[in-house]
Design a protein around this motif. Sequence first.
Motif, PDB file in Angstrom:
ATOM      1  N   SER A  16     -12.179 -11.361  26.149  1.00  0.00           N
ATOM      2  CA  SER A  16     -11.451 -11.828  27.340  1.00  0.00           C
ATOM      3  C   SER A  16     -11.074 -13.295  27.206  1.00  0.00           C
ATOM      4  N   GLN A  20      -7.253 -14.937  27.362  1.00  0.00           N
ATOM      5  CA  GLN A  20      -6.850 -16.046  28.222  1.00  0.00           C
ATOM      6  C   GLN A  20      -6.235 -17.173  27.405  1.00  0.00           C
ATOM      7  N   GLN A  24      -2.490 -18.460  27.734  1.00  0.00           N
ATOM      8  CA  GLN A  24      -2.204 -19.878  27.979  1.00  0.00           C
ATOM      9  C   GLN A  24      -1.189 -20.399  26.961  1.00  0.00           C
ATOM     10  N   TYR A  57       2.598 -14.736  33.663  1.00  0.00           N
ATOM     11  CA  TYR A  57       1.286 -15.355  33.412  1.00  0.00           C
ATOM     12  C   TYR A  57       0.710 -15.941  34.712  1.00  0.00           C
ATOM     13  N   PRO A  58       0.346 -15.087  35.652  1.00  0.00           N
ATOM     14  CA  PRO A  58      -0.152 -15.598  36.936  1.00  0.00           C
ATOM     15  C   PRO A  58      -1.501 -16.309  36.837  1.00  0.00           C
ATOM     16  N   ASN A  59      -2.264 -16.057  35.777  1.00  0.00           N
ATOM     17  CA  ASN A  59      -3.585 -16.668  35.650  1.00  0.00           C
ATOM     18  C   ASN A  59      -3.586 -17.954  34.834  1.00  0.00           C
ATOM     19  N   VAL A  61      -3.202 -21.059  35.242  1.00  0.00           N
ATOM     20  CA  VAL A  61      -3.115 -21.976  36.387  1.00  0.00           C
ATOM     21  C   VAL A  61      -2.640 -23.369  35.985  1.00  0.00           C
ATOM     22  N   ARG A  64       0.969 -23.321  34.978  1.00  0.00           N
ATOM     23  CA  ARG A  64       1.792 -23.090  36.184  1.00  0.00           C
ATOM     24  C   ARG A  64       1.902 -24.363  37.021  1.00  0.00           C
TER      25      ARG A  64
END
Length: 151
Positions: A16, A20, A24, A57-59, A61, A64
Amino acid sequence: MKKLFFLVIMAVAVLSSCKQTDAQEKAMGLLKKATQEYEAGQYDEALRSIDSLRSVYPNAVEVRRRALTLYQDVCLKQAQENVEHLDAELQELKAEYNSQKKIAEVHHSEGTATEEELMRVNMLRLKCDSLQARFDTECAKVKLIRQKQKE
C-alpha cells in the motif's frame, strides 16, 4: 501462526505504501505538465490537467494542495488577460458609440435622423452595456482570486 500473520500485515503495508508513492509520483507528473502548460500560456489545458489530477488522484493531498495554488494562478492570469482584452474593446466601442450618438443627435435636432441610424446607435449602446457587464465580471473575478490567494 503469529509470524505468518505478521508477514501478511507487513506485505500489505509495503504494497500500500508503494501504491501511494506511485500515485504521488504520477500526480506530481500531472502537476508538472499543468505547470508547463501554464507557463506556455495554455491556460485551458492547464486547468484540464489540474482537474484530471484532482479526480484521478484524490488521496495525493500535498500535490493537490500545490495544484490548488497553480489553479488560482492560472485563473488569475486568464482573468487578467480577459480584463485587458475587454478594456481595449470597450474603449474602442465607446468611442464609436459616442461618435455615432453625436451624429444622430445632430440629425435628430435637424429632423433628418433615419430609423436605421437611431437603431444603430441603440445597438451600439446595447453592445457597450453588455461588454461593460463582462468587464465588471472579470474585474470582480480578479479581485476574488486575489482575496482567496491571501487566505
